[in-house]
Design a protein around this motif. Structure first.
Motif, PDB file in Angstrom:
ATOM      1  N   HIS A   1     -10.607  37.677  37.144  1.00  0.00           N
ATOM      2  CA  HIS A   1     -10.075  39.121  37.222  1.00  0.00           C
ATOM      3  C   HIS A   1      -8.877  39.058  37.695  1.00  0.00           C
ATOM      4  O   HIS A   1      -7.937  37.822  37.382  1.00  0.00           O
ATOM      5  CB  HIS A   1     -11.067  39.331  39.498  1.00  0.00           C
TER       6      HIS A   1
ATOM      7  N   VAL B   1      -4.837  41.710  38.572  1.00  0.00           N
ATOM      8  CA  VAL B   1      -4.786  42.113  39.886  1.00  0.00           C
ATOM      9  C   VAL B   1      -3.646  42.673  39.818  1.00  0.00           C
ATOM     10  O   VAL B   1      -2.711  42.002  38.809  1.00  0.00           O
ATOM     11  CB  VAL B   1      -5.046  41.489  41.325  1.00  0.00           C
TER      12      VAL B   1
ATOM     13  N   HIS C   1      -1.992  38.797  39.950  1.00  0.00           N
ATOM     14  CA  HIS C   1      -2.353  37.225  40.100  1.00  0.00           C
ATOM     15  C   HIS C   1      -3.750  37.791  38.873  1.00  0.00           C
ATOM     16  O   HIS C   1      -3.861  38.278  38.508  1.00  0.00           O
ATOM     17  CB  HIS C   1      -2.283  36.737  41.196  1.00  0.00           C
TER      18      HIS C   1
ATOM     19  N   ALA D   1      -6.870  35.328  38.161  1.00  0.00           N
ATOM     20  CA  ALA D   1      -7.958  34.606  38.821  1.00  0.00           C
ATOM     21  C   ALA D   1      -8.473  33.698  37.769  1.00  0.00           C
ATOM     22  O   ALA D   1      -9.386  33.577  36.803  1.00  0.00           O
ATOM     23  CB  ALA D   1      -8.925  34.243  39.840  1.00  0.00           C
TER      24      ALA D   1
ATOM     25  N   TYR E   1      -3.946  29.967  45.436  1.00  0.00           N
ATOM     26  CA  TYR E   1      -3.123  30.401  44.887  1.00  0.00           C
ATOM     27  C   TYR E   1      -1.839  29.806  44.442  1.00  0.00           C
ATOM     28  O   TYR E   1      -0.700  29.357  45.668  1.00  0.00           O
ATOM     29  CB  TYR E   1      -2.297  32.408  45.182  1.00  0.00           C
TER      30      TYR E   1
ATOM     31  N   GLU F   1      -4.063  32.483  40.379  1.00  0.00           N
ATOM     32  CA  GLU F   1      -6.054  31.395  41.575  1.00  0.00           C
ATOM     33  C   GLU F   1      -6.939  30.813  40.726  1.00  0.00           C
ATOM     34  O   GLU F   1      -7.057  31.293  39.977  1.00  0.00           O
ATOM     35  CB  GLU F   1      -6.232  32.901  41.881  1.00  0.00           C
TER      36      GLU F   1
HETATM   37 FE   LIG Z   1      -7.695  37.234  43.279  1.00  0.00          FE
END
Ligand SMILES: [Fe+2]
Length: 297
Positions: free
Chosen positions: A148, A150, A208, A210, A249, A259
């Protein structure tokens, strides 16, 4: 319109060599290194592209300094790609480049792209160890997929930001916390979130990405490896409440954080969107310095 996953993220950085080393240390495989930068490939076929922040071919930055310049979404078929081009070109500029990738902006100005997913292997949720199998001490993680992304989104823009993805691209909101933001998954994804708008301050920006790893052990072994290489952790390891994923993180050389993530909730259309007036907190648990000291006794 089955958007299925984050297909690629494209960074514009000031320290190309440092960013390349960062992702090598993170566990990604460098597929190609050119005078423009480098491309890293994951087993799924997803890519992380490192470019110079002065590269005129990149979309305009959303903030100063090294950061992500574009998130490209992966689609199931060429028909879907054409349908999205037709859908979005009604109210915004959509450019198709020589590779067939579409480039445009979402409703809060984030540069986004679309292309058909590259072939690759995605094992889904990690299986438990079998009988007579053991863990491998010191084994470093091999990130499986980009899970994902963000972005920061101003609270005043949150509804508009999310509506673009839900109304135009058929994303599903899985968790909505009025004082935190919206978690959404792609319609073709089983994972709790593929994008999260973190809406806690009046700015638009990168937060961020992941990388999913096999299990909790790989989150921890990967994080310890990054500490050993001298990188700074942004958090302690913990487990989120919304999404349930275990995380750690790190501050990334290329901007924002990366992450390590494992064991996220899987969801489908039977999932009922949860609406939280006050968010239930970021973490179910989080290691503290005391935990780490006591582990080493
Ligand atoms: Fe995350």
């Amino acid at each position: 319109m089955p958007v299925s996953r984050v297909e690629a993220i494209v960074y514009g950085v000031d320290d190309i060599a440092g960013a390349i080393k960062y992702f090598q240390d993170w566990g990604l495989a460098c597929r190609e290194r050119t005078s423009q930068g480098a491309d890293f490939a994951l087993p799924t076929g997803q890519t992380v592209c490192i470019r110079s922040m002065s590269d005129a071919a990149l979309p305009q930055p959303i903030e100063g300094g090294p950061t992500v310049r574009e998130t490209i979404w992966g689609l199931d078929t060429k028909d879907t790609l054409d349908a999205i081009a037709a859908e979005l070109s009604g109210d915004r500029e959509v450019v198709r480049d020589h590779t067939g990738t579409l480039h445009t902006h979402d409703d809060i100005g984030l540069p986004i792209g679309f292309r058909v997913m590259a072939p690759g292997v995605d094992p889904g949720q990690a299986q438990p160890r079998g009988v007579n199998q053991s863990t491998e001490p010191g084994k470093l993680p091999t990130p499986i997929r980009i899970g994902h992304v963000v972005y920061f989104c101003p609270p005043s823009e949150l509804r508009k930001a999310s509506a673009f993805y839900t109304d135009r691209l058929k994303f599903r909101v899985t968790d909505r916390a009025s004082d935190l933001g919206d978690f959404m998954r792609c319609p073709g994804s089983i994972w709790h979130h593929n994008i999260f708008f973190l809406s806690v301050m009046p700015k638009t920006g990168w937060n961020h990405v992941a990388f999913d790893v096999a299990d909790v052990n790989e989150v921890l072994s990967g994080g310890h490896n990054m500490l050993k290489h001298g990188y700074k952790a942004y958090s302690s390891p913990g487990r989120h409440i919304m999404g349930s994923n275990v995380f750690w993180y790190f501050n990334a050389v290329c901007g924002g954080q990366t992450e390590y993530s494992a064991d996220m909730d899987m969801t489908d259309d039977n999932w009922k969107m949860r609406v939280w007036e006050r968010n239930p907190g970021a973490d179910q648990w989080l290691f503290t310095a005391q935990d780490i000291v006591s582990q080493h006794r």
